[in-house]
Structures are given as structure tokens and as C-alpha cells.
Design a protein around this motif. Structure first.
Motif, PDB file in Angstrom:
ATOM      1  N   ALA A 193       0.699  -1.248  -0.568  1.00 51.18           N
ATOM      2  CA  ALA A 193       0.128  -0.208  -0.055  1.00 51.18           C
ATOM      3  C   ALA A 193       1.423   1.184   0.409  1.00 51.18           C
ATOM      4  O   ALA A 193      -0.106   2.249  -0.797  1.00 51.18           O
ATOM      5  CB  ALA A 193      -0.808  -0.185   1.178  1.00 51.18           C
ATOM      6  N   ILE A 194       2.091   1.402   0.723  1.00 47.04           N
ATOM      7  CA  ILE A 194       2.953   2.529   0.367  1.00 47.04           C
ATOM      8  C   ILE A 194       3.780   2.754  -0.735  1.00 47.04           C
ATOM      9  O   ILE A 194       4.837   2.137  -1.286  1.00 47.04           O
ATOM     10  CB  ILE A 194       4.239   2.367   1.748  1.00 47.04           C
ATOM     11  N   PRO A 195       3.271   4.177  -0.911  1.00 55.32           N
ATOM     12  CA  PRO A 195       3.930   4.446  -2.073  1.00 55.32           C
ATOM     13  C   PRO A 195       5.456   5.451  -2.330  1.00 55.32           C
ATOM     14  O   PRO A 195       5.821   5.032  -1.545  1.00 55.32           O
ATOM     15  CB  PRO A 195       2.889   5.951  -2.888  1.00 55.32           C
ATOM     16  N   GLN A 196       5.913   4.049  -3.635  1.00 53.14           N
ATOM     17  CA  GLN A 196       7.381   4.337  -3.136  1.00 53.14           C
ATOM     18  C   GLN A 196       7.849   5.977  -3.389  1.00 53.14           C
ATOM     19  O   GLN A 196       8.837   6.206  -2.395  1.00 53.14           O
ATOM     20  CB  GLN A 196       8.297   3.979  -4.923  1.00 53.14           C
ATOM     21  N   ASP A 197       7.170   7.478  -3.946  1.00 46.51           N
ATOM     22  CA  ASP A 197       7.471   8.552  -3.503  1.00 46.51           C
ATOM     23  C   ASP A 197       7.841   8.639  -1.989  1.00 46.51           C
ATOM     24  O   ASP A 197       8.877   9.396  -1.120  1.00 46.51           O
ATOM     25  CB  ASP A 197       6.847   9.421  -4.756  1.00 46.51           C
ATOM     26  N   ARG A 198       6.639   8.387  -1.200  1.00 46.26           N
ATOM     27  CA  ARG A 198       7.063   8.389   0.252  1.00 46.26           C
ATOM     28  C   ARG A 198       8.359   7.155   0.651  1.00 46.26           C
ATOM     29  O   ARG A 198       8.905   8.074   1.437  1.00 46.26           O
ATOM     30  CB  ARG A 198       5.883   7.651   1.119  1.00 46.26           C
ATOM     31  N   LEU A 199       8.205   6.700  -0.174  1.00 45.17           N
ATOM     32  CA  LEU A 199      10.179   5.833   0.784  1.00 45.17           C
ATOM     33  C   LEU A 199      11.245   6.467   0.425  1.00 45.17           C
ATOM     34  O   LEU A 199      11.863   6.072   0.552  1.00 45.17           O
ATOM     35  CB  LEU A 199       9.957   4.323   0.404  1.00 45.17           C
ATOM     36  N   ASP A 200      10.444   7.223  -1.223  1.00 47.86           N
ATOM     37  CA  ASP A 200      12.264   7.477  -1.024  1.00 47.86           C
ATOM     38  C   ASP A 200      13.259   8.641  -0.803  1.00 47.86           C
ATOM     39  O   ASP A 200      13.787   9.244  -0.087  1.00 47.86           O
ATOM     40  CB  ASP A 200      12.095   7.885  -2.438  1.00 47.86           C
ATOM     41  N   ARG A 201      12.157   9.718   0.025  1.00 46.98           N
ATOM     42  CA  ARG A 201      12.454  10.027   1.239  1.00 46.98           C
ATOM     43  C   ARG A 201      12.709  10.175   2.323  1.00 46.98           C
ATOM     44  O   ARG A 201      13.563  10.516   3.008  1.00 46.98           O
ATOM     45  CB  ARG A 201      10.467  11.186   1.259  1.00 46.98           C
ATOM     46  N   LEU A 202      12.569   8.572   1.950  1.00 44.20           N
ATOM     47  CA  LEU A 202      13.071   8.001   3.350  1.00 44.20           C
ATOM     48  C   LEU A 202      14.307   6.897   3.178  1.00 44.20           C
ATOM     49  O   LEU A 202      15.684   7.261   3.836  1.00 44.20           O
ATOM     50  CB  LEU A 202      12.285   7.014   4.484  1.00 44.20           C
ATOM     51  N   GLY A 203      15.000   7.394   2.169  1.00 39.97           N
ATOM     52  CA  GLY A 203      16.134   6.357   1.796  1.00 39.97           C
ATOM     53  C   GLY A 203      16.586   5.737   1.052  1.00 39.97           C
ATOM     54  O   GLY A 203      17.166   5.012   1.074  1.00 39.97           O
ATOM     55  N   ALA A 204      14.725   4.744   0.819  1.00 36.19           N
ATOM     56  CA  ALA A 204      14.456   3.851   0.906  1.00 36.19           C
ATOM     57  C   ALA A 204      14.449   3.136  -0.821  1.00 36.19           C
ATOM     58  O   ALA A 204      13.371   3.661  -1.434  1.00 36.19           O
ATOM     59  CB  ALA A 204      13.746   2.919   1.600  1.00 36.19           C
ATOM     60  N   ARG A 205      14.982   3.573  -1.747  1.00 36.08           N
ATOM     61  CA  ARG A 205      14.707   3.658  -2.861  1.00 36.08           C
ATOM     62  C   ARG A 205      14.610   1.871  -4.210  1.00 36.08           C
ATOM     63  O   ARG A 205      14.240   1.087  -2.813  1.00 36.08           O
ATOM     64  CB  ARG A 205      16.501   3.441  -3.984  1.00 36.08           C
ATOM     65  N   GLY A 207      -1.809   6.328   7.730  1.00 35.00           N
ATOM     66  CA  GLY A 207      -0.675   5.858   6.603  1.00 35.00           C
ATOM     67  C   GLY A 207      -0.930   5.561   5.046  1.00 35.00           C
ATOM     68  O   GLY A 207      -1.967   5.393   5.994  1.00 35.00           O
ATOM     69  N   ALA A 208      -0.139   4.971   4.533  1.00 39.21           N
ATOM     70  CA  ALA A 208      -0.790   4.410   3.315  1.00 39.21           C
ATOM     71  C   ALA A 208      -2.497   3.272   3.518  1.00 39.21           C
ATOM     72  O   ALA A 208      -2.562   3.238   3.235  1.00 39.21           O
ATOM     73  CB  ALA A 208       0.217   4.261   2.320  1.00 39.21           C
ATOM     74  N   VAL A 209      -1.231   2.420   4.750  1.00 39.74           N
ATOM     75  CA  VAL A 209      -2.095   1.443   4.919  1.00 39.74           C
ATOM     76  C   VAL A 209      -3.345   1.740   5.658  1.00 39.74           C
ATOM     77  O   VAL A 209      -4.541   0.851   5.505  1.00 39.74           O
ATOM     78  CB  VAL A 209      -1.525   0.189   5.851  1.00 39.74           C
ATOM     79  N   ASP A 210      -3.564   2.568   6.228  1.00 40.89           N
ATOM     80  CA  ASP A 210      -5.068   3.132   6.966  1.00 40.89           C
ATOM     81  C   ASP A 210      -5.451   3.708   6.200  1.00 40.89           C
ATOM     82  O   ASP A 210      -6.921   3.902   6.065  1.00 40.89           O
ATOM     83  CB  ASP A 210      -4.500   3.900   8.028  1.00 40.89           C
ATOM     84  N   GLU A 211      -5.163   4.466   5.850  1.00 38.94           N
ATOM     85  CA  GLU A 211      -5.938   5.070   4.140  1.00 38.94           C
ATOM     86  C   GLU A 211      -6.826   4.594   3.953  1.00 38.94           C
ATOM     87  O   GLU A 211      -7.597   4.722   2.806  1.00 38.94           O
ATOM     88  CB  GLU A 211      -4.725   6.407   2.689  1.00 38.94           C
TER      89      GLU A 211
END
Length: 294
Positions: A81-93, A232-236
Motif C-alpha cells: 500500500a505504501i507508494p514509492q515516493d514516500r519511501l524515497d524520502r526516507l532513503g529507501a530507493r 499512513g498509506a495502509v490505514d488510508e
């Protein structure tokens, strides 16, 4: 080491102590891989010792800890459920991200059966509507908001004679505050209880946290969230599906007996383990990972 409390300085001190303690424990033990769920200290220590690690989480807005964990880990394991752009901001490419379907709770609750004796142990009046309440995460950096909705709901349920509400506190201070309210329909356990069984057997869950909400969804118990931070995306996704309802005011709460349980489709835990083992490039056969009933 003890919890760092609610201040940033306290949390930094606690993290430093945990890093030292964990490194002392792990050094020389020849671990092959390290797994962590939202504990950012583990991938930091694992990286310093040359141990591959998987860092899992399902709430992307705890940015301070995830920025450390994601950058240090070999693999970052998250719900789809979590989109990649939110992960990019955390350093998770994208190259280090591994995804799993559904909720993490649907894996560890795969073969769960509730223990009904928990109701008698707590002195629950079975003639009344059973509501399980979870207090807000007031000591978390990602939840710095006054939660008036939760307090209003507590007052409403705690004075409803048709309800027996069990409030599960996160800290001793919260427990003391709940008891000091002296609400006639409120029960505040003195120690840790079987929360999973309570959630499964409850008619309703009202929680200001995340994991208990999703456990309720997985176990088919109606659930309202009073979380006042950013969802978060999961709860959304759960809100969009109607599986999780967000309370804006106490008057919106629907208090009623639970209909027949609608337990979600659970996922075999070996799927999750295979995702975690990708940190080491391992994809073992199912029978070597998971044996039902063991």
C-alpha cells in the motif's frame, strides 16, 4: 535500556544505549541475517558488523527513525500500500524495497484462536457490550497532537451502563490517569493482558494507535480510530475500503453488538519470511520455513 520517554534528548540517549548494548550482544556471535520491525537500531548495528539486514515497517511517517533504518538496511520490507515516493524520502530507493500483500497482522494472526478465559480473568460482564480501547501514543515523536476525541469517547463509553470498556494504557502515567477518572463502566487492567484475544472477542475497538486497529480489521471486529496524526498509506486504504472508520467526534461512534465475525483472508507466514530473507538472497523451500502446528 529503559524507554527514552517523550523528549528528543531522552530518545537520543536511549538509542545510544541500545546501540551499544545490541552491538555487545551481536559481536562475535556470527549471525547470518538480522530482522527488525521499526527498530532502527538493529540495521545500524548490523551494518557496522557486516551483517545483512531487513528493516520492516508499515507506517511511513515515523520519519526520524525510518530515515536511519532505511539507509542502513540491506532490504526495506513494506506493505504494497505504501507508494514509492514516500519511501524515497526516507532513503529507501526502489532497488532495495521488498513488498508484501495485505497487512502484516494477517501474517502473524494466520492461525490465531482467541482465549475466551481472558474475559472471566478480567471480570467482564458478558451481558454488556464489550469495547476495547487503546490510548494514544503520546510518547512517540510522530504523534505530537492533543487527542481530545479520544478523551471525549472515553467519557462517553465510561459512563454508558450498557457498555463494559477495557482501556489498555501504554504507560504507567496513562494508567493512573484512567483510574483517576473513576468512570463506572471503565476497566483498567493493572498489568499486561491478552490483548489479541480481547480484540477478537470484543464488539468494538476504539484505538488511537495503529497495530491494534489493524488487528481488529484482520479479526473481523468493528474498529474506529481516534489517531490524530497523519494516517499512513495502509490505514488510508482501510478507510477507503470501509474496514477502518475515523472518528471526528464522540457522537459519531456507533456502539452495538458485533454481528457475525468477518475475519479477513490471512496470509501464510512463510510469505513474509521469504520477503525478509531477501536481505541475504535466500529463497528456501516452503517446507524448510513453515510447518503448520509447530
Amino acid at each position: 535500556p529503559p524507554h527514552g520517554g517523550s523528549t528528543r534528548v531522552g530518545k537520543v540517549r536511549a538509542m545510544t544505549a541500545r546501540l551499544r548494548a545490541l552491538r555487545r550482544f551481536a559481536q562475535g556471535r556470527r549471525f547470518d541475517v538480522a530482522f527488525s520491525h521499526a527498530s532502527h537500531e538493529l540495521p545500524l548495528v548490523a551494518r557496522s558488523l557486516g551483517i545483512p539486514s531487513s528493516y520492516a515497517f508499515d507506517y511511513e511517517f515515523a520519519r526520524a527513525q525510518h530515515a536511519l533504518g532505511c539507509r542502513a538496511a540491506t532490504r526495506v520490507v513494506v506493505p504494497d500500500a505504501i507508494p514509492q515516493d514516500r519511501l524515497d524520502r526516507l532513503g529507501a530507493r526502489a532497488r532495495k524495497v521488498v513488498r508484501y500483500p495485505g497487512l502484516k497482522e494477517e501474517y502473524y494472526l494466520h492461525d490465531f484462536e482467541p482465549d475466551r478465559t481472558v474475559l472471566d480473568a478480567l471480570g467482564i460482564d458478558r451481558s454488556r457490550i464489550l469495547v476495547v480501547m487503546r490510548t494514544p501514543p503520546d510518547v512517540s515523536l510522530y504523534h505530537r497532537h492533543g487527542n481530545t476525541v479520544w478523551k471525549d469517547v472515553l467519557e462517553r463509553l465510561g459512563r454508558d451502563p450498557s457498555v463494559h470498556a477495557v482501556a489498555l494504557a501504554r504507560t504507567p502515567d496513562q494508567r493512573d490517569d484512567l483510574r483517576a477518572a473513576q468512570l463506572p463502566s471503565l476497566l483498567v487492567p493493572a498489568r499486561a493482558v491478552d490483548g489479541l484475544s480481547l480484540v477478537a472477542l470484543a464488539d468494538l475497538v476504539v484505538s488511537a494507535g495503529g497495530t491494534m486497529n489493524r488487528e481488529a480489521v484482520a479479526l473481523g471486529t468493528p474498529v474506529f480510530t481516534t489517531f490524530s496524526g497523519r494516517l499512513g498509506a495502509v490505514d488510508e486504504r482501510l478507510v477507503r475500503e470501509g474496514s477502518l472508520r475515523r472518528l471526528v467526534g464522540a457522537d459519531e461512534l456507533v456502539v452495538a453488538r458485533k454481528a457475525s465475525a468477518g475475519v479477513r483472508s490471512m496470509h501464510p507466514p512463510e510469505i513474509m519470511l521469504e520477503r525478509l530473507l531477501e536481505a541475504r538472497g535466500i529463497a528456501p523451500a516452503t517446507e524448510t520455513i513453515y510447518r503448520p502446528g509447530v
